[in-house]
Design an enzyme around this catalytic site. Sequence first.
Site: not given
Length: 702
Positions: A384-388
């Site tokens: 999820g968004s942790a890689v943004k």
Amino acid sequence: MEKSKKKKTHVPLRMNMLFFVVFVMFSMLILRLGYVQIVSGEDAKREIDRTEDVTVKTSVPRGLIYDRNFNPVVDNEPQKAITYTAPKQFDSEKTLETARTLAKIIHQDTDKITHRDMVDFWLLLNPEEANAKVSKEEIKKYKGKESELYKLQRERVTDEELGTLTDEDLEVLAIYREFTGGYALDPQFVKNKDVSLKEYAEVNEHLGILPGVDTTTDWERVYLYGDTLRSILGNVTPGLPVEKLDYYESRGYSRNDRVGKSYIELQYEDVLRGQKEKVKNVTKSGEVLETVPIHEGERGKDLVLTIDMDLQKAIDKILEEEILKTKGKSSTQLLDRAFVTMMDPYTGEILALSGKQYSYDEEEGKYTFKDFASGNFTTAYEPGSAVKGASVLTGYMSGVIGQGSQLKDEVIKLADTPAKKSWDYYKGARWLTDEQALIQSSNAYMFKLAMLMGGMTYTHPEQKLSINKYEVINDQRNYFSQFGLGVRTGLDLPGEQTGFKGDISAPDAAGKTLDFMIGQFDTFTPLQLAQYVSTIVNGGYRMQAHIVKEIRDPIDENGNFGPIVQEIKPKVLNRINASDSEIARVRRAFWGVFHSPSGTGTAFNAPDFRPYNAAGKTGTAEAFDQGKGVWNVSLVAYAPYENPEIAFSILVPSAYLKGGTQNNINIDIGTRVLKAYFDLKEKRAKQDTSEEENNEEENVEE
């Protein structure tokens, strides 16, 4: 009258000829005996008395394993052992007799005996009955093919006949089995577990009537922290694995040598195995008379891990407690595991590698926790968004946005595609900068980044997604790989997985390039996530992950650690193609995630956590588990923000069911992990100060 006279003279002639032949034969025999005794007597005596020296190698204990603070993690526990060295010329009767004698002295477990062993032993004990199991015609038919004949005998041994083997017979068989399990003149362990002091002493007393038998000291691997990090430390085989027998024997191993079977024990086998002791077996008529040492062996070299075992234990406990606590909430039926990887962002040293799996244990008949530290690099999930952070930097590196670029956060309605939106779409459309998009975890911003990479600008609803999906996904993966996402981290352990690449071949899969930018297409390992955030923390350098810090010579007689043989130095795998200011901007956005009122990780800005001044990024990803929609939750973080000491990732698959009650187990684990690190650091600082003060007082008194 004349006929009878002729008959009488003929008979003595034949007798004389017979006597003459006998006389010649006896003369030749006497001459031969004379030659052997007089001429060759000394040579024959020397041949009878001749001994032969055969050099063999015996195994030594493996090297020890310590954590980064030199706390012993894996040790060797000495054990009394009984060995057998088979002669060059195998004699089944003598070997069996020795086994019977030894069976009267020691108790031997019969658990390893197979049905084939019992059949062979019955045939050995009952030769007449064995011969009767094949006919004369079969003996004639299989002449020169003894193995085929023996196969027939084996097949015809009945269960009733095997039932005649007594408990004493089976114990003899268990010993005989070990006697014949190795090579000639190569010591084999007959019993190296639970050898009583009485057994050891009595075998020593009876060595004179136990040819080939000897007593020695063996060792067993001991894991001093129990289940902690157990899946990473690996295992040691009881002997050479059959599937790799040729490989190890070609490298000087004996069949009863222990070798590393998995992970650290396997990866560092050449270091841990040590240098074998060389001994000379003095033999006579094929039997061993004595064993003389030639070269003293050396225990294997020691490993010093990068792991802090006190920190590892603390994080393991946190995972177990948080999983149990969260399992008490609704919608958590499929929650059964959680992972934490903590590392030094500047060196790639792994400080903790924690994984716990909650599952039903058939033997214990209840649910228990098992160490699953290896899952940090052998299992992969959509984070999820942790890689943004990587998504925004990909935007910089691809040139589609610059620092401060604004994109509109809005519900995106593409033709023939369900609406794509941010988690807080209900707030309405708004313009966001790159930094704000990270702080507020805007999905729409990342979707539009993907479109820009494909040469498309979103302008109106029902617009067709006109991008080359193959080019876009390849570019995205290439940029992400610079951070260590989707590629191997360089970990010095076998079995590392790169994750699963989503299928882009379907006709309607172009939208997956948009999902990729929010961490919901390809899967990544927790270790990859830790390397990714470390790369951002240290200024853009992807450091090789490693779990061994040093290789040292064994401890000396005084208990002093041996000198360093090899230091595993930090290694830069690559630098991301972004400027220092671009990386700094993402780092600042990560700080805002925890400290800005609109950030998604404000729990880290609570009064108790402000001194740590942490930064990072949370994540939630929609996935499927056992046919049900679930949400994975994740977190990447580092602290302190100004001068980072640690970087870590947290990943909890199937944290709760889709449509169910949300939980924040990732943040709950994260806050406790952060506190555990700094509490341990403070505790050690106080201990060091106290020790220094005590040393100063002792010096003053002296």
